[in-house]
Design a protein around this motif. Structure first.
Motif, short mmCIF file in Angstrom:
data_model
loop_
_atom_site.label_atom_id
_atom_site.label_comp_id
_atom_site.label_asym_id
_atom_site.label_seq_id
_atom_site.Cartn_x
_atom_site.Cartn_y
_atom_site.Cartn_z
N GLU A 133 0.89 -14.31 -8.89
CA GLU A 133 0.46 -13.74 -7.61
C GLU A 133 0.71 -12.23 -7.59
OE1 GLU A 133 -1.14 -15.30 -5.28
OE2 GLU A 133 -1.08 -17.20 -6.36
N VAL A 134 0.05 -11.56 -6.63
CA VAL A 134 0.22 -10.13 -6.42
C VAL A 134 0.68 -9.92 -4.98
CG1 VAL A 134 -0.88 -7.86 -6.40
CG2 VAL A 134 -1.56 -9.56 -8.11
N VAL B 198 6.95 -7.13 -20.92
CA VAL B 198 7.63 -7.52 -19.67
C VAL B 198 6.58 -8.12 -18.74
CG1 VAL B 198 8.95 -6.74 -17.68
CG2 VAL B 198 9.37 -5.73 -19.94
N PRO B 199 6.72 -9.40 -18.35
CA PRO B 199 5.71 -10.04 -17.50
C PRO B 199 5.81 -9.61 -16.04
CG PRO B 199 7.47 -11.58 -17.95
CD PRO B 199 7.80 -10.33 -18.74
N LEU B 200 5.83 -8.31 -15.82
CA LEU B 200 5.93 -7.76 -14.48
C LEU B 200 5.23 -6.42 -14.47
CD1 LEU B 200 7.12 -7.71 -11.59
CD2 LEU B 200 9.19 -6.69 -12.56
N LYS B 201 4.39 -6.20 -13.46
CA LYS B 201 3.64 -4.95 -13.39
C LYS B 201 3.66 -4.45 -11.96
CE LYS B 201 -0.88 -2.91 -14.44
NZ LYS B 201 -0.31 -1.83 -15.26
N GLU C 36 9.10 12.58 4.63
CA GLU C 36 8.77 11.19 4.31
C GLU C 36 7.40 11.09 3.66
OE1 GLU C 36 9.64 7.60 7.01
OE2 GLU C 36 7.49 8.01 7.34
N ASN C 37 7.33 10.30 2.60
CA ASN C 37 6.07 9.92 1.95
C ASN C 37 5.90 8.41 2.05
OD1 ASN C 37 5.30 12.21 -0.79
ND2 ASN C 37 6.12 12.65 1.24
N THR C 38 4.64 7.97 2.19
CA THR C 38 4.35 6.54 2.34
C THR C 38 3.55 6.04 1.13
OG1 THR C 38 4.28 6.81 4.75
CG2 THR C 38 3.33 4.80 3.84
N TYR C 39 3.93 4.86 0.66
CA TYR C 39 3.29 4.26 -0.52
C TYR C 39 3.01 2.77 -0.26
CZ TYR C 39 5.66 8.29 -2.66
OH TYR C 39 6.14 9.54 -2.95
N THR C 40 2.11 2.24 -1.05
CA THR C 40 1.89 0.80 -1.11
C THR C 40 2.09 0.36 -2.56
OG1 THR C 40 0.30 0.81 0.72
CG2 THR C 40 0.26 -1.09 -0.75
N LEU C 41 3.01 -0.57 -2.74
CA LEU C 41 3.30 -1.09 -4.08
C LEU C 41 2.62 -2.44 -4.26
CD1 LEU C 41 5.43 1.15 -3.90
CD2 LEU C 41 7.06 -0.41 -5.01
N LYS C 42 1.89 -2.58 -5.34
CA LYS C 42 1.29 -3.86 -5.71
C LYS C 42 2.10 -4.44 -6.86
CE LYS C 42 -3.40 -3.08 -4.10
NZ LYS C 42 -4.84 -3.20 -4.44
N VAL C 43 2.81 -5.52 -6.56
CA VAL C 43 3.72 -6.14 -7.53
C VAL C 43 3.05 -7.40 -8.08
CG1 VAL C 43 5.99 -7.14 -7.89
CG2 VAL C 43 5.68 -5.27 -6.23
N MET C 44 2.83 -7.43 -9.39
CA MET C 44 2.22 -8.59 -10.03
C MET C 44 3.24 -9.31 -10.88
SD MET C 44 -1.02 -8.89 -12.67
CE MET C 44 -2.22 -8.89 -11.35
N ASN C 45 3.47 -10.58 -10.56
CA ASN C 45 4.36 -11.43 -11.35
C ASN C 45 3.53 -12.14 -12.40
OD1 ASN C 45 6.26 -13.16 -12.38
ND2 ASN C 45 6.39 -14.46 -10.57
N MET C 46 3.62 -11.71 -13.66
CA MET C 46 2.83 -12.29 -14.74
C MET C 46 3.61 -13.34 -15.50
SD MET C 46 0.75 -8.96 -16.15
CE MET C 46 2.22 -8.06 -16.65
#
Length: 440
Positions: free
Chosen positions: A393-394, A328-331, A351-361
């Protein structure tokens, strides 16, 4: 030399070099080079697929498959790689062909070598040969760099004298390596520099096909009268013409047994068969065979090492193929906010806080919808309900998860973030994380 194996070697030279020089000019899709190692953008294009540094394990699998394939072919047919497909052998064949076209066959080359350097014939022919060698080597170096820099852009830069310093360095470096190895060192690389020649003997056994001389049939060797039975003259089939030594690129005498200098090019097989034809003897005095076959013992093709190599190779190749097809070209990488384990909102939610790094491969941009699951009534808060990521891009997306304290049964609960592409159902991925909070 002419013969079956010489023709096969020429065919492999045409196939391998044709692929090498043609492949970078092949485009795929919207003008993209089909095979390109794009180092500045950290991606590798292979026809319809694009691989990223995160896909490095695919390269590892390919290297393991290549090594196991080499072991398997060596166990079955000896140094067949060295004789027919090794780059050193392939490019040396081309350089020797250029040499023959300009200087002539072996007797003419020897006559030319004896001439003084001030002789115009020698100066012109030698100079022309090296000029053609250098042109061919430069073409080789240019093609090599064309696998890293798009070759059409590289060609334009070359014609405009606008090559970058690294492109210039690698073109000249690889050109020099080709000119030196194939033009000057030739089989000395096989004899003294190639590590494969040192350990390939460990993969041989008595059933491995190797180029061998049949002493039971050939000895005693010597000159004889043509048309008269050799046995009546007290001789074997070998006429001791030494042509097998003359055509050997490394200069060994195969009649003395298998030696480290034999690269399995089979030139001695072709020349010996031609001599046997002229003498009216059966072919195969020098041939591909095994030690057991020479001694009249049974030959086992399916033996333990062959079965082990084949089994491992098949399993890894099948796993690699399945992994590529299901890729799957997505991470998504999920990073928790380490400054606070959790906090309580005004309406009593945890509440919990997160940062998502989305890479479109993938090779094109996509829009994604983000969701979360894992806790009853889990709520996802973000400023970007839809995430748009360009090709390669990320995107960093800050998100907050909120849950009712009554739904928390433990201090750390697994939760899952899911990204689903808007334009295609097949493009989706899920990544796990931990949700921290108090227990009842």
């Amino acid at each position: 030399m002419h013969g079956l194996f010489a023709n096969l070697r020429v065919a492999m030279v045409g196939l391998t070099l044709g692929l090498y020089y043609f492949l970078p000019w092949l485009n795929w899709g919207a003008g993209r080079q089909a095979f390109l190692i794009d180092l500045p953008n950290r991606k590798f294009h292979l026809f319809a697929w694009t691989f990223w540094p995160q896909d490095l394990f695919f390269l590892t699998a390919i290297l393991v498959i290549s090594a196991l394939s080499l072991f398997l072919f060596t166990a079955i047919a000896g140094r067949v790689w060295c004789g027919f497909t090794c780059p050193q052998t392939v490019w040396t064949e081309v350089f020797l062909w250029i040499e023959r076209q300009i200087e002539g066959d072996r007797p003419k080359q020897m006559k030319l070598a004896r001439l003084p350097w001030n002789h115009p014939d020698k100066f012109v022919k030698k100079g022309t040969k090296h000029f053609v060698w250098i042109l061919f080597a430069l073409w080789t170096g240019f093609t090599f760099v064309g696998y890293v820099t798009p070759i059409r852009e590289l060609a334009v830069s070359l014609t405009q004298f606008a090559l970058g310093p690294w492109e210039t360095f690698w073109i000249l470096f690889y050109s020099g390596a080709t000119y030196g190895n194939a033009g000057w060192l030739r089989e000395q690389v096989c004899l003294y520099m190639c590590p494969y020649a040192r350990f390939q003997g460990a993969m041989f056994d008595r059933n491995t096909l190797i180029i061998s001389y049949d002493p039971a049939r050939g000895e005693p060797r010597g000159s004889r009268q043509r048309g008269k039975e050799p046995k009546l003259q007290g001789l074997g089939d070998c006429i001791d013409c030494t042509l097998c030594v003359q055509v050997c690129p490394t200069g060994i005498d195969i009649r003395n047994g298998l030696q480290i200098g034999c690269i399995a090019c089979a030139a001695c097989v072709d020349v010996c068969d031609s001599v046997m034809d002229k003498m009216g003897y059966p072919k195969g005095l020098i041939r591909y065979t095994s030690e057991n076959a020479l001694e009249g013992k049974p030959v086992k093709v399916l033996r333990p090492r062959v079965l082990i190599y084949t089994g491992i190779l098949t399993a890894i190749a099948a796993a690699l193929l399945i992994a590529v097809l299901l890729r799957v070209p997505l991470k998504v990488d999920v990073l928790r906010d380490r400054n606070a384990l959790f906090r309580e909102t005004f309406d009593g939610l945890i509440e919990n806080t997160y940062t998502l790094k989305v890479m479109n491969m993938d090779n094109g941009p996509h829009r994604y919808i983000l969701s979360a699951r894992g806790i009853d009534g889990l709520q996802l808060r973000t400023d970007k309900p839809e995430i748009t990521v360009a090709a390669g891009e990320v995107a960093e997306v800050p998100v907050r998860l909120q849950a009712d304290p009554a739904s928390l049964t433990q201090r750390s609960t697994p939760v899952y973030f899911r990204l689903q592409a808007v334009d295609t159902e097949d493009l989706a991925t899920e990544q796990g994380a931990r949700f921290l909070g108090p227990t009842r």
